[in-house]
Design an enzyme around this catalytic site. Structure first.
Site, short mmCIF file in Angstrom:
data_model
loop_
_atom_site.label_atom_id
_atom_site.label_comp_id
_atom_site.label_asym_id
_atom_site.label_seq_id
_atom_site.Cartn_x
_atom_site.Cartn_y
_atom_site.Cartn_z
N HIS A 50 39.39 -57.05 -85.54
CA HIS A 50 38.48 -55.95 -85.81
C HIS A 50 37.19 -56.07 -84.99
CE1 HIS A 50 37.31 -52.52 -88.26
NE2 HIS A 50 36.13 -53.07 -88.45
N HIS A 97 38.26 -46.68 -91.26
CA HIS A 97 38.05 -47.46 -92.49
C HIS A 97 39.34 -47.40 -93.29
CE1 HIS A 97 34.42 -49.18 -94.77
NE2 HIS A 97 34.47 -49.70 -93.57
N ASN A 98 40.42 -47.81 -92.62
CA ASN A 98 41.77 -47.64 -93.18
C ASN A 98 42.08 -48.61 -94.30
OD1 ASN A 98 41.98 -45.83 -91.04
ND2 ASN A 98 43.03 -47.29 -89.72
N ARG A 118 25.28 -44.78 -89.45
CA ARG A 118 24.31 -45.82 -89.05
C ARG A 118 24.44 -46.15 -87.57
NH1 ARG A 118 25.73 -48.01 -93.69
NH2 ARG A 118 26.92 -49.72 -92.76
N GLN A 242 33.41 -52.67 -99.26
CA GLN A 242 31.98 -52.50 -99.43
C GLN A 242 31.67 -51.41 -100.45
OE1 GLN A 242 33.80 -52.00 -96.67
NE2 GLN A 242 32.90 -52.99 -94.88
N SER A 315 27.59 -55.80 -97.00
CA SER A 315 26.82 -54.86 -97.82
C SER A 315 26.27 -53.76 -96.92
CB SER A 315 25.67 -55.58 -98.52
OG SER A 315 26.16 -56.49 -99.47
#
Length: 746
Positions: A50, A97-98, A118, A242, A315
C-alpha cells in the site's frame, strides 16, 4: 542512544508485520544490526504494498507523465496539479478504501472521503467537488445490500458534513465483488498556483508540528491490512479501520487555508496510510534531511500508547507541518482559533535519519531514504502469464447467439438492471448543491461540471471503467476506460486535460492477476498518449480478492480512471437531454455488429465468456475531435456517449429528463439486437435542430473519415424503433428511476 525498552525483533514478528524473510535480512543490512520491534513495525508498514508499491512501481514508471498543462507530476507531491490558466490550478487525485469498507462499510467509506480531501487541501487547494466509483457483489445478497447502504451513507454523511458536493460517479454490481467491494474516492480542488504547499521538509533546526485531531488506536497498521487478502478472519482486523470526524476535518480545512496565506510553512503532509511514520519519512527523504520526533509529545486519545501504536496509528484529520523557525506563534494562533491541536513534536535535522524518542529514550533510528517509494524500498518485477480464459473469450461468435423474438423485453430487462438503471437511490444520499458551484444538477451531462467562479471557465470531471471489458482484455479494456473518460469530458463541452488512476487488482504474486495489471498499464499508456492526458498519480490496490479454502477468487481487474478537463467557455457546456420535438437524431462514430462483453450478452443471455467490445483508438480520437468542433460551432444541442446498455439506453437516457421520445430506424446490415444493445466503443448520439441540418451535414462531410448516421427524430413522448412501439418515456423513466431502490429494499 540505544533503545532500553525494546529488544530485537524476531523473524516471526517481522512476518506478522508483513515482511518476508529476505526483506527482514535487507533491513538488517541497511541498519547494520537487527531492528527492534518499533523499527520493524516502521519497515513493515512502509514496505507494505500500500505504501511502497513494491510490486507495481516498475510498471507505473512507464506511464506518460508529461503534458501541456502539467505543473506537478506524478509522485512529486500529495496530488497532481494541472494549470487552468490565469494563475489558477486544479489539484486532483483518486484513492481506494476497499479493505476497510469490506469490513466496516460506513467508516471505511467515510474515511476514504476524508483522506482524499486532505490530500487536496494539504497542498493549499480548496476542494470543490468529489466523485466516487463503487463496485459491489450480487445485489440479491443481504451482505451486498448491507455494504451498499453502509458505504453510501458513510460517503454521504462525511461529504455532506464536510461541505463538498459529489457531482458524479458510477456504481457497478458483479459476483466477483461479493466479498471484496471497491470504494474509490476522487476529489478536486482549486489553487492559486503561487501558493502551493510542498510535502518536503527542509531547513535543519525548523520545528515539526502535528496538527489536527489527537492520535488514537484506530487505524493501526491499516496500510498493512490493505496489503493482505480478505479472508474469513478479516473481521479480526477491525481495529485497522479508521474512524472519521467530518466536522474536525472542516475545521482542519479552514485552518490550513488560513495557514496557506502565511509564510510560516516550509512543508506539510497529510497523515493517511502509516500515519506519523509515513509523513515523517517521506517528507525527510524528499528534502534529503532527517527528523527527531518525540512520541511522548504527540496528543493521544488513549493513555499509555506504545511507540509503535503512535507511529502506525492512522487516526484521521491529522497532518505533519514543518514550520519556519521563529514563525511558531503564527501556526499556534491559527490552530488555537480553530480549536485544533498544534503541538511541536520534533525538529528537522541533518543527515537523512529519522529518529523516534519516548522522553530521553531512543526507540527507533532509521534512514528515511531506505523506507520510501523510489528510494530504498524494495522494487520487484513479478512474473506474469496470460490466463487460459483469455483465448477462450476470443473464440466467442455472435452467430452462436440467437436473437430474441421480443427485443422490447430486452429493453425492459436492461432498464431495470442495477448496472444500467438510475443510481438515484445512491446519489440522493449525497448533497450535490453544497458550495453553489455545481452546474449539472438540473442540466444532466456526461461529466460533472463545476463552475470556476470569477472566470469564464468551468471544470469537467468524470470517473470511468467497465471492469468486464478489462477482465476480457486488460489492454483494450483499459484503453476503452481512458477513451470513455475523454469522451464524457468532450460530450460535456470540455477538453481532456489529465488523469489520476485507482488500480484495483488481485494478488500480484499470482502471475495471471499480474498479467491483467501489466496489460492495463499498457492500454492506459497507449490511450493517455493519444488523448494527451498524462497520469498525475493515483493509487494501486492489490489483494482485492477472497481466499476460500486456499482458493483465490480475484475481483474483476478495475483500473478506475479519474479525468479532468477544462471548459474554456462555460456558456458552451453541453447537456445530454433532448431539447425539442422534431430535432434530428444522429449517431457519430462507426456502427459495428458486436455484442462482446455487453450487459445484454452478460445478464440477459447469461453468456460470461466473450471478448471486449469493438474499439479503434484512431476512430475514437477523430470522432471526439468532431464532437468538440460541433459543440464549439453551435451545430448540436445535445450529446451523450453510447456505453453501457448500448444505443437504446443512450436514447432513453436522453429522452427522460424532458420526457421527450424518439423514433429511429436501425441499420438493415447489422443485427437489430447488436445495433440497439451492443456496446462498441467510439460512438456519440447528438441532436440537431432541423434548421441546422444542412450546415451539420456539410461540416461532417469534411471530417477525417468520421462516420455519421441519421437515426430519426425526437418525438412527443413515444419510443419507436423500426415502427415498433417500445412504450412511453414516462413508463421507462418510472422503471429506470426506481429499479435500484426496489432491489435494495427487497
Amino acid at each position: 542512544m540505544e533503545s532500553t525498552i525494546q529488544r530485537e525483533a524476531t523473524l516471526e514478528e517481522a512476518k506478522e508485520l508483513g515482511l518476508r524473510e529476505d526483506e527482514f535480512e535487507m533491513i538488517k543490512g541497511i541498519l547494520g544490526r537487527t531492528p527492534n520491534f518499533t523499527e520493524t513495525s516502521v519497515y513493515g508498514v512502509m514496505w507494505s504494498e500500500h505504501c511502497s508499491y513494491k510490486n507495481s512501481i516498475y510498471w507505473l514508471k512507464q506511464l506518460p507523465k508529461d503534458g501541456p498543462h502539467m505543473l506537478v507530476k506524478a509522485g512529486e507531491e500529495n496530488a497532481g496539479l494541472v494549470d487552468l490558466g490565469d494563475g489558477i490550478g486544479c489539484v486532483f487525485k483518486i484513492e481506494s478504501h476497499n479493505h476497510p469498507s469490506a469490513i466496516e462499510p460506513y467508516q471505511g467509506a467515510a474515511t476514504g472521503v476524508g483522506g482524499i480531501n486532505r490530500d487536496i487541501f494539504t497542498m493549499g487547494a480548496r476542494p470543490i467537488a468529489q466523485l466516487n466509483s463503487l463496485r459491489f457483489g450480487n445485489i440479491n445478497n443481504d451482505r451486498t445490500k448491507w455494504l451498499v447502504k453502509g458505504v453510501t451513507k458513510g460517503i454521504g454523511d462525511y461529504g455532506n458534513s464536510f461541505g463538498i458536493p459529489i457531482v458524479g460517479g458510477e456504481v457497478f454490481f458483479d459476483d466477483s465483488y461479493n466479498t471484496n467491494p471497491l470504494v474509490n474516492a476522487f476529489s478536486a480542488g482549486i489553487i492559486d498556483t503561487k501558493k502551493v504547499i510542498s510535502a518536503t521538509a527542509s531547513g535543519p533546526g525548523n520545528p515539526v508540528y502535528i496538527v489536527g485531531s489527537a492520535t488514537g488506536k484506530d487505524g493501526i497498521a491499516g496500510a498493512a491490512f490493505a496489503s493482505k487478502d480478505i479472508t474469513e478472519d478479516s473481521m479480526d482486523d477491525l481495529p485497522a479501520v479508521q474512524v472519521g470526524d467530518p466536522f474536525q476535518e472542516k475545521l482542519l480545512l479552514e485552518a490550513t487555508m488560513e495557514l496557506a496565506e502565511t509564510d510560516a510553512v516550509v512543508g506539510m503532509q497529510d497523515m493517511g496510510a502509516a500515519g506519523i511514520t509515513c509523513s515523517s519519512c517521506e517528507m525527510s527523504a524528499a528534502g534529503n534531511v532527517g527528523m527527531d520526533i518525540w512520541l511522548d509529545k504527540v496528543p493521544t486519545r488513549q493513555k499509555n500508547m506504545l511507540p509503535f501504536e503512535i507511529l502506525l496509528s492512522e487516526s484521521q484529520e491529522r497532518m505533519l507541518v514543518v514550520v519556519k523557525k521563529g514563525k511558531e506563534k503564527i501556526v499556534k494562533d491559527i490552530f488555537d482559533k480553530w480549536d485544533l491541536h498544534a503541538e511541536e513534536i520534533g525538529v528537522v535535522t541533518e543527515g537523512g535519519r529519522v529518529r523516534y524518542f519516548e522522553g530521553d529514550t531512543l526507540v527507533g533510528d532509521v534512514p528515511a531514504e531506505s523506507l520510501v517509494l523510489g528510494g530504498g524500498a524494495p522494487q520487484y518485477e513479478r512474473e506474469y502469464k496470460e490466463p487460459a480464459y483469455y483465448k477462450e473469450y476470443q473464440q466467442f461468435n455472435i452467430d452462436d447467439v440467437q436473437q430474441p423474438d421480443d427485443l422490447k423485453e430486452v429493453a425492459q430487462h436492461l432498464l431495470s438492471h442495477p448496472n444500467i438503471a438510475s443510481k438515484r437511490w445512491v446519489y440522493e444520499q449525497y448533497d450535490s448543491m453544497v458550495g453553489t458551484k455545481t452546474m449539472t444538477t438540473n442540466r444532466p451531462a456526461d461529466a460533472g461540471i463545476v463552475n470556476i467562479k470569477g472566470t469564464d471557465r468551468a471544470l469537467a470531471m468524470t470517473v470511468d471503467c467497465n471492469s468486464r471489458y478489462v477482465h476480457a482484455d486488460p489492454h483494450k479494456g483499459t484503453a476503452i476506460a481512458v477513451s470513455e473518460a475523454a469522451r464524457n469530458i468532450v460530450c460535456s463541452g470540455g477538453n481532456p486535460s489529465a488523469i489520476t488512476n485507482c488500480l484495483n487488482f488481485g494478488n500480484p504474486y499470482n502471475p495471471e492477476s499480474y498479467w491483467q495489471f501489466v496489460g492495463a498499464i499498457k492500454g492506459m499508456s497507449e490511450a493517455c498518449i493519444k488523448f494527451q492526458t498524462p497520469v498525475t498519480g493515483g493509487n494501486v490496490s492489490f489483494y482485492n480478492q477472497t481466499v476460500t479454502e486456499g482458493k483465490e477468487e480475484p475481483v474483476f481487474p478495475t483500473p478506475t480512471i479519474g479525468m479532468i478537463g477544462l471548459v474554456d467557455d462555460k456558456k458552451k457546456t453541453m447537456s445530454l437531454d433532448f431539447k425539442h420535438k422534431g430535432d434530428l437524431i444522429f449517431i457519430i462514430g462507426k456502427n459495428v455488429e458486436d455484442i462482446g462483453s455487453s450487459e445484454y450478452l452478460y445478464s440477459y443471455h447469461g453468456i460470461k465468456k466473450s471478448p471486449a467490445p469493438y474499439f479503434n483508438i484512431e476512430e475514437e480520437y477523430n470522432m471526439q475531435q468532431s464532437i468538440k468542433n460541433l459543440i464549439q460551432g453551435g451545430l448540436i444541442n445535445a450529446a451523450h456517449d453510447c456505453a453501457d446498455g448500448g444505443l437504446f439506453i443512450t436514447l432513453t437516457e436522453m429522452a427522460m429528463p424532458n420526457e421527450l421520445g424518439f423514433d429511429i430506424i436501425t441499420d438493415a446490415e447489422i443485427r437489430e439486437d447488436a445495433f440497439l444493445f451492443g456496446e462498441a466503443a467510439g460512438r456519440v448520439v447528438v441532436t440537431v435542430n432541423e434548421d441546422n441540418e444542412d450546415e451539420f451535414i456539410e461540416f461532417m462531410m469534411k471530417q477525417n473519415n468520421v462516420k455519421y448516421t441519421l437515426l430519426g427524430h425526437v418525438t412527443q413522448g413515444k419510443m419507436v424503433v423500426d415502427d415498433e412501439h417500445y412504450g412511453f418515456v414516462q413508463e421507462a423513466k418510472e422503471i429506470y428511476n426506481n429499479a435500484l431502490g426496489k432491489l435494495l429494499d427487497a
